[in-house]
Design a protein around this motif. Structure first.
Motif: not given
Length: 394
Positions: A244-254
Motif C-alpha cells: 500500500t505504499g503507492y496509496q499513501w504517496i498518492q493519498g498524501t502527496r499527490p
C-alpha cells in the motif's frame, strides 16, 4: 435541460508523439539495486532492464496511431457535466429482433486503468451472438473515462472523489442518456463507484456486478471466530504492510508525485507497469497476461492527457474524507461478484455480506487478476451476462 453530448474522435497531435519519442530517447535510467538470493527481479519495483526494454519498444515499436484507431472504432462523445467535459463511449447493443431493448450497462475502469481496459470485452457484451452467445444477453454499453482520468481531464479542472464520480455518472446515465434504470459493472475504483451507486442511487440501479469488493480495510472489523475471516485477516495484514505504499504517496502527496510522472514518460511507465506486474495473473512477465501494446496504449493515454495527478485524487479523498459508502448505508441492490485468483484481496463472503445485503452470484474464477476485462474478457463477459440474465425485464 440536460446537457447535449457532442461526438468525439481522439487525435493526438503529431508534435506530442514526437515529443514523447524525444523524451524517451533522453531517458536516464537508475541503476539496479542488488537483489538478494531468493528474491524475484521485481522485489524492489520495476527492474531497470525490463524498463529499458519497455521504453525502447514504446519509442521504436509501438504504434500509437493504431491504438488510437482501435478506440475510434467505437462511438465516442463528450458532454459538459458537473463542471468538466466528460468523455464516454456509447456502444449500442445488438439484441434479438423481437423483445426488450438491450439492457444499459455502465462499465467503469479504475486506477491505473482507462477505457482501453474494455476494448476486447465491449463487443462480447454488445453483440454476444457474434461470439456464439445468445442475442438476448446483449447490453448497450456506456464506458466513461472516469472524471479526472484520460479524456475526462483538462488542466485546472476540479477533482473528484468516488462519491462525486458516482453522482456524475448517475446523471450521465439518467439525465443525459435517458435511461430510467441501468446496470453497472466495474473493477478497482469502478467497483467502488458501482458500490456507491448501489448505496446512494439505488432507485436508478438494476443491479451491480463487480470484480473487486469495496470493503473497509480495517483488521478490527474481522471476526476471530470465523476461519475464512481469520485467513483474510492474514492476507489483508500482508497487503497493508507490503503493497500500500503507492496509496499513501498518492493519498498524501499527490502533487509532488504528479510532477515527476507528468514530466517523465519513463517514470510514468515504471509506476504503472509495476502494478500490471503485481496485479495480473502472469507467469513472471506482464505480457503473458496483457499484451504489451495494450498496456502501453493505457500508459500513453495517461501521458498524452497529462491526467496522472488528477487520477490520484480518489486516494487523497479516501484518506482525508468519508468512506465512499456512507456510514450506516449498505448496498441493497442485487449484486454479483467475480473473484479472480490474482485479485489484490479476497474478502470472504461472510464479510462482504455486511456491506452487500443482496449477493445473488459469487463466482470463483479460474484465471485472471485485477485487470479482469483486459486479462479474461470472455470469462468476465460470460459472468456479467449470467448475473444480469434474471434481472432483465420482459
Amino acid at each position: 435541460m440536460a446537457a447535449k453530448p457532442e461526438p468525439f474522435t481522439l487525435g493526438v497531435p503529431d508534435a506530442a508523439i514526437a515529443d514523447l519519442r524525444d523524451r524517451l530517447a533522453r531517458t536516464r535510467l537508475p541503476d539496479q539495486a542488488p537483489i538478494p538470493a531468493g528474491a524475484g527481479p521485481w522485489a524492489y519495483g520495476t527492474p531497470a532492464d525490463y524498463l529499458a526494454e519497455l521504453l525502447a519498444h514504446w519509442r521504436e515499436g509501438f504504434d500509437w496511431r493504431a491504438q488510437e484507431a482501435v478506440l475510434n472504432a467505437f462511438p465516442q462523445y463528450k458532454v459538459p457535466l458537473h463542471g468538466i467535459d466528460l468523455h464516454y463511449l456509447h456502444v449500442p447493443g445488438k439484441g434479438p429482433a423481437k423483445g426488450p431493448d438491450p439492457m444499459p450497462l455502465l462499465l467503469m475502469h479504475g486506477w491505473p486503468g482507462s477505457v482501453y481496459e474494455f476494448i476486447d470485452i465491449i463487443p462480447r457484451l454488445t453483440d454476444p451472438a457474434a461470439f456464439g452467445g445468445d442475442p438476448a444477453d446483449a447490453f448497450t454499453v456506456v464506458v466513461p473515462s472516469l472524471p479526472g482520468y484520460g479524456l475526462s481531464f483538462a488542466p485546472g479542472q476540479k477533482r473528484f472523489a468516488i462519491a462525486d464520480i458516482a453522482d456524475c455518472l448517475a446523471e450521465l446515465m439518467t439525465e443525459v442518456l435517458g435511461y430510467r434504470r441501468f446496470a453497472a459493472q466495474g473493477g478497482d475504483f469502478g467497483a467502488f463507484t458501482a458500490s456507491c451507486l448501489g448505496a446512494v442511487h439505488a432507485e436508478k440501479l438494476i443491479g451491480i456486478h463487480i470484480n473487486l469488493l469495496a470493503m473497509r480495510r480495517d483488521l478490527s472489523l474481522l471476526r476471530d471466530d470465523d476461519p475464512a475471516e481469520r485467513r483474510y485477516r492474514e492476507e489483508l495484514d500482508l497487503w497493508l504492510k507490503e503493497e500500500t505504499g503507492y496509496q499513501w504517496i498518492q493519498g498524501t502527496r499527490p502533487q509532488t508525485l504528479a510532477a515527476g510522472l507528468t514530466d517523465s514518460p519513463a517514470g510514468l511507465a515504471a509506476w504503472i507497469a509495476e502494478k500490471f506486474h503485481s496485479w495480473t495473473d502472469n507467469d513472471g512477465r506482464i505480457e503473458s497476461a496483457v499484451p504489451r501494446d495494450r498496456m502501453l496504449a493505457n500508459i500513453s493515454l495517461y501521458w498524452f492527457t497529462g491526467c496522472i495527478g488528477a487520477s490520484f485524487w480518489p486516494y487523497y479523498a479516501r484518506l482525508h474524507g468519508p468512506w465512499p459508502i456512507p456510514d450506516g448505508k449498505t448496498v441493497d441492490v442485487p449484486a454479483g461478484y467475480a473473484q479472480f485468483p490474482r485479485e489484490i484481496l479476497h474478502p470472504p463472503r461472510s464479510f462482504a455480506a455486511r456491506t452487500y445485503t443482496d449477493i445473488r452470484r459469487w463466482t470463483v474464477m479460474e484465471k485472471g487478476g485485477h485487470f479482469a476485462a483486459m486479462e479474461q474478457p470472455a470469462a468476465l463477459a460470460a459472468e456479467v451476462q449470467a448475473f444480469f440474465r434474471d434481472l432483465r425485464e420482459g
